[in-house]
Design an enzyme around this catalytic site. Structure first.
Site, mmCIF file in Angstrom:
data_model
loop_
_atom_site.group_PDB
_atom_site.id
_atom_site.type_symbol
_atom_site.label_atom_id
_atom_site.label_comp_id
_atom_site.label_asym_id
_atom_site.label_seq_id
_atom_site.Cartn_x
_atom_site.Cartn_y
_atom_site.Cartn_z
ATOM 1 N N PHE A 68 0.881 -1.170 0.000
ATOM 2 C CA PHE A 68 0.000 0.000 0.000
ATOM 3 C C PHE A 68 0.917 1.220 0.000
ATOM 4 C CE2 PHE A 68 -2.286 3.069 2.802
ATOM 5 C CZ PHE A 68 -3.567 3.072 2.262
ATOM 6 N N PRO B 180 7.854 11.641 0.720
ATOM 7 C CA PRO B 180 8.728 12.467 1.571
ATOM 8 C C PRO B 180 7.997 13.672 2.175
ATOM 9 C CG PRO B 180 9.881 11.812 -0.422
ATOM 10 C CD PRO B 180 8.479 11.312 -0.577
ATOM 11 N N SER C 40 1.833 12.201 7.762
ATOM 12 C CA SER C 40 0.543 12.365 8.460
ATOM 13 C C SER C 40 -0.445 13.124 7.590
ATOM 14 C CB SER C 40 0.757 13.106 9.787
ATOM 15 O OG SER C 40 1.444 12.272 10.683
ATOM 16 N N PHE D 6 8.747 4.392 2.837
ATOM 17 C CA PHE D 6 8.312 3.581 3.999
ATOM 18 C C PHE D 6 7.201 2.603 3.605
ATOM 19 C CE2 PHE D 6 9.404 7.661 6.536
ATOM 20 C CZ PHE D 6 10.735 7.326 6.555
ATOM 21 N N ARG E 192 14.680 -15.857 37.726
ATOM 22 C CA ARG E 192 15.781 -15.002 38.185
ATOM 23 C C ARG E 192 15.797 -14.902 39.712
ATOM 24 N NH1 ARG E 192 20.735 -12.860 37.614
ATOM 25 N NH2 ARG E 192 20.842 -10.656 38.173
ATOM 26 N N GLU F 208 0.728 3.365 9.895
ATOM 27 C CA GLU F 208 -0.734 3.404 9.682
ATOM 28 C C GLU F 208 -1.385 4.506 10.532
ATOM 29 O OE1 GLU F 208 -3.014 0.075 8.712
ATOM 30 O OE2 GLU F 208 -1.337 -1.057 7.881
HETATM 31 N N1 CAA Z 1 -13.454 6.834 5.490
HETATM 32 C C1 CAA Z 1 -13.983 7.393 4.371
HETATM 33 N N2 CAA Z 1 -13.793 8.707 4.048
HETATM 34 C C2 CAA Z 1 -13.055 9.451 4.888
HETATM 35 C C3 CAA Z 1 -12.488 8.933 6.071
HETATM 36 C C4 CAA Z 1 -12.727 7.571 6.366
HETATM 37 N N3 CAA Z 1 -12.235 7.005 7.473
HETATM 38 N N4 CAA Z 1 -11.795 9.906 6.698
HETATM 39 C C5 CAA Z 1 -11.941 11.017 5.955
HETATM 40 N N5 CAA Z 1 -12.690 10.735 4.859
HETATM 41 C C6 CAA Z 1 -13.116 11.666 3.811
HETATM 42 C C7 CAA Z 1 -13.795 12.885 4.449
HETATM 43 O O1 CAA Z 1 -15.183 12.636 4.656
HETATM 44 C C8 CAA Z 1 -13.558 13.957 3.437
HETATM 45 O O2 CAA Z 1 -14.498 13.845 2.391
HETATM 46 P P1 CAA Z 1 -15.165 15.160 1.721
HETATM 47 O O3 CAA Z 1 -14.034 15.950 1.159
HETATM 48 O O4 CAA Z 1 -16.090 14.592 0.701
HETATM 49 O O5 CAA Z 1 -15.855 15.882 2.853
HETATM 50 C C9 CAA Z 1 -12.183 13.607 2.862
HETATM 51 O O6 CAA Z 1 -11.974 12.204 3.145
HETATM 52 C C10 CAA Z 1 -11.062 14.410 3.486
HETATM 53 O O7 CAA Z 1 -11.131 14.173 4.878
HETATM 54 P P2 CAA Z 1 -10.453 15.144 5.935
HETATM 55 O O8 CAA Z 1 -10.900 16.557 5.647
HETATM 56 O O9 CAA Z 1 -10.726 14.593 7.290
HETATM 57 O O10 CAA Z 1 -8.910 15.024 5.559
HETATM 58 P P3 CAA Z 1 -7.631 15.585 6.275
HETATM 59 O O11 CAA Z 1 -6.706 16.058 5.248
HETATM 60 O O12 CAA Z 1 -8.020 16.499 7.405
HETATM 61 O O13 CAA Z 1 -6.937 14.232 6.863
HETATM 62 C C11 CAA Z 1 -6.429 12.529 8.442
HETATM 63 C C12 CAA Z 1 -7.505 13.410 7.764
HETATM 64 C C13 CAA Z 1 -7.218 11.627 9.373
HETATM 65 C C14 CAA Z 1 -5.447 13.345 9.256
HETATM 66 C C15 CAA Z 1 -5.694 11.696 7.358
HETATM 67 O O14 CAA Z 1 -4.855 12.533 6.589
HETATM 68 C C16 CAA Z 1 -4.851 10.576 7.939
HETATM 69 O O15 CAA Z 1 -5.374 9.527 8.309
HETATM 70 N N6 CAA Z 1 -3.511 10.745 8.001
HETATM 71 C C17 CAA Z 1 -2.597 9.698 8.380
HETATM 72 C C18 CAA Z 1 -2.182 8.907 7.191
HETATM 73 C C19 CAA Z 1 -1.650 7.538 7.553
HETATM 74 O O16 CAA Z 1 -2.202 6.820 8.368
HETATM 75 N N7 CAA Z 1 -0.567 7.139 6.892
HETATM 76 C C20 CAA Z 1 0.002 5.859 7.042
HETATM 77 C C21 CAA Z 1 0.275 5.304 5.677
HETATM 78 S S1 CAA Z 1 0.461 3.580 5.458
HETATM 79 C C22 CAA Z 1 1.762 3.018 6.406
HETATM 80 O O17 CAA Z 1 1.922 3.463 7.466
HETATM 81 C C23 CAA Z 1 2.725 1.971 6.026
HETATM 82 C C24 CAA Z 1 2.243 0.858 5.233
HETATM 83 O O18 CAA Z 1 2.943 0.360 4.389
HETATM 84 C C25 CAA Z 1 0.933 0.265 5.505
#
Ligand code: CAA
Length: 383
Positions: free
Chosen positions: A123, A128, A132, A156, A268, A363
């Site tokens: 995924f 960079p 978040s 990552f 221990r 995540e």
């Molecule tokens: N399900 C469905 N839709 C969602 C949602 C959800 N859980 N959360 C938000 N949305 C939708 C919102 O309803 C909104 O829709 P509209 O524009 O139609 O209103 C849209 O998405 C934008 O939402 P936000 O305004 O809430 O977005 P934001 O920019 O404020 O971000 C956040 C929200 C929760 C901070 C998000 O950016 C986030 O989760 N950030 C962290 C990212 C993350 O977890 N990264 C890890 C990547 S993967 C990894 O770690 C490694 C790997 O290999 C797996």
């Protein structure tokens, strides 16, 4: 809420526990030290359907409920957190969004080899300048005839070094990233696809976390997952499920740290007694056991809500936040119980300590989970 496990759920847990004991326990330390991905274990996991736990039966999956899925991730992670991560990410943020948002053609093409474990999924969201703040991606997918020309620099990426089927997030509209935010299915080997350097990480070292670079990579439009502009929602929905898997991984690490600490405390001898007889140690063990149990209950509750098709964002963020903090805290207390030996590579507790830390980061960091939880609480109002 009644969390009595069904006979089938108990069987699944027993099978996963046995598998982890026989196939992973003897090599977990070595693959961590070498940073080696254990293909020999993956080959044995495939026929047992570890890679298709929640995929539809029609495509070779097992269609397990989410509670069973969590029990499996916990049991694997209890022995080897890196393989717990491989299986969790593959199932929850690749197989699941593909099963939910994919067309029949996409499911028929990609799911069988993912469900069987012949191909590993990844995924690719983080960049960079977009961690978040996932909306800040700079990757582009520019329409050209019946293809997209994709340029992406993803970092990552869990499973990155071994993945064949990847979900890549890029914008089809660089002038309005949000509007164009899209999810694409990309196959390793496509011209322009490159696996970057593997991370030399502090923990979960047997997972080949890498960067993935796409340079003028031509991806057929038939590989668009969902519709153009739906990518952010797909990513968030995948992470809602993914975070339950990471919570289960954290519970497994916490349980391992507790198990190791109980064993050590009974063996221990200091002041002519096993240290388990000292109240100071007993208090630590009691807190560790309580925290792990609470983390497990929150995780199973989130899993149950998912199985009931309930609103998942808040419960999965709570489970991940609490379980990740628990794993770190419990592993740290475990090191303390082990004293100087806890800081040595001769005991597994130092690996649990390193493995636990990243569950508070990937995540979605703890602070991102807090944002999600607070938004849900405020939305809920006073009823
Ligand atoms: N399900 C469905 N839709 C969602 C949602 C959800 N859980 N959360 C938000 N949305 C939708 C919102 O309803 C909104 O829709 P509209 O524009 O139609 O209103 C849209 O998405 C934008 O939402 P936000 O305004 O809430 O977005 P934001 O920019 O404020 O971000 C956040 C929200 C929760 C901070 C998000 O950016 C986030 O989760 N950030 C962290 C990212 C993350 O977890 N990264 C890890 C990547 S993967 C990894 O770690 C490694 C790997 O290999 C797996």
């Amino acid at each position: 809420m009644d969390f009595t496990l069904s006979i089938q759920q108990k069987q699944v847990r027993r099978m996963a526990r046995q598998f982890a004991k026989t196939e992973l326990a003897d090599i977990a330390k070595e693959i961590d030290e070498e940073g080696r991905f254990p293909w020999e274990v993956v080959e044995k996991m495939g026929p047992l359907n570890f890679f298709g736990m929640q995929a539809p039966r029609k495509y070779g999956g097992a269609e397990l409920d989410t509670i069973s899925y969590c029990l499996v991730i916990e049991e694997i992670s209890r022995v080897c957190a890196a393989m717990g991560l491989t299986v969790a990410v593959h199932n929850s943020v690749v197989v699941y969004p593909l099963s939910r948002f994919g067309s029949d053609e996409q499911k028929a093409k990609f799911l069988p080899s993912l469900a069987s474990g012949e191909k590993i999924g990844a995924f690719c969201l983080t960049e960079p300048n977009a961690g978040s703040d996932a909306m800040a991606i700079e990757s582009t997918a520019i329409s050209e005839g019946d293809s997209y020309i994709v340029n992406a620099n993803k970092i990552f990426v869990t499973n990155g070094g071994v993945a064949d089927t990847l979900i890549i997030f890029a914008s089809v509209n660089p002038r309005d990233v949000k509007k164009g935010f899209s999810a694409l299915l990309v196959e390793r080997g496509t011209p322009g696809f490159e696996i970057g350097l593997l991370e030399n990480n502090c923990g979960v070292r047997a997972n080949p976390v890498s960067s993935i670079v796409l340079t003028d990579c031509r991806i057929p439009k038939t590989n668009l997952l969902g519709r153009e502009g739906e990518g952010f929602k797909i990513a968030m929905a995948a992470l809602d499920t993914g975070r339950i898997g990471i919570a289960a991984q954290a519970v497994g690490i916490g349980q391992a740290a507790l198990d190791a600490s109980l064993k050590y405390a009974k063996e221990r001898i200091q002041f002519r007694l096993p240290i388990a007889r000292q109240q100071a140690i007993q208090m630590m063990l009691a807190d560790m056991g309580t925290m792990v149990e609470a983390a497990r209950l929150l995780t199973l509750q989130a899993a149950h809500i998912r199985d009931q098709q309930g609103d998942l964002s808040g419960p999965s963020a709570m489970a991940k936040l609490f379980a990740a903090r628990t794993a770190s805290k419990v592993a740290s207390m475990g090191v303390q119980i082990h004293g100087g030996y806890g800081y040595s590579k001769d005991y597994p507790i130092e690996r649990y300590f390193r493995d636990a830390r990243v569950t508070e980061i990937y995540e979605g960091t703890n602070e991102i989970q807090q944002i999600v939880i607070a938004r849900e609480l405020l939305k809920r109002g006073e009823d």
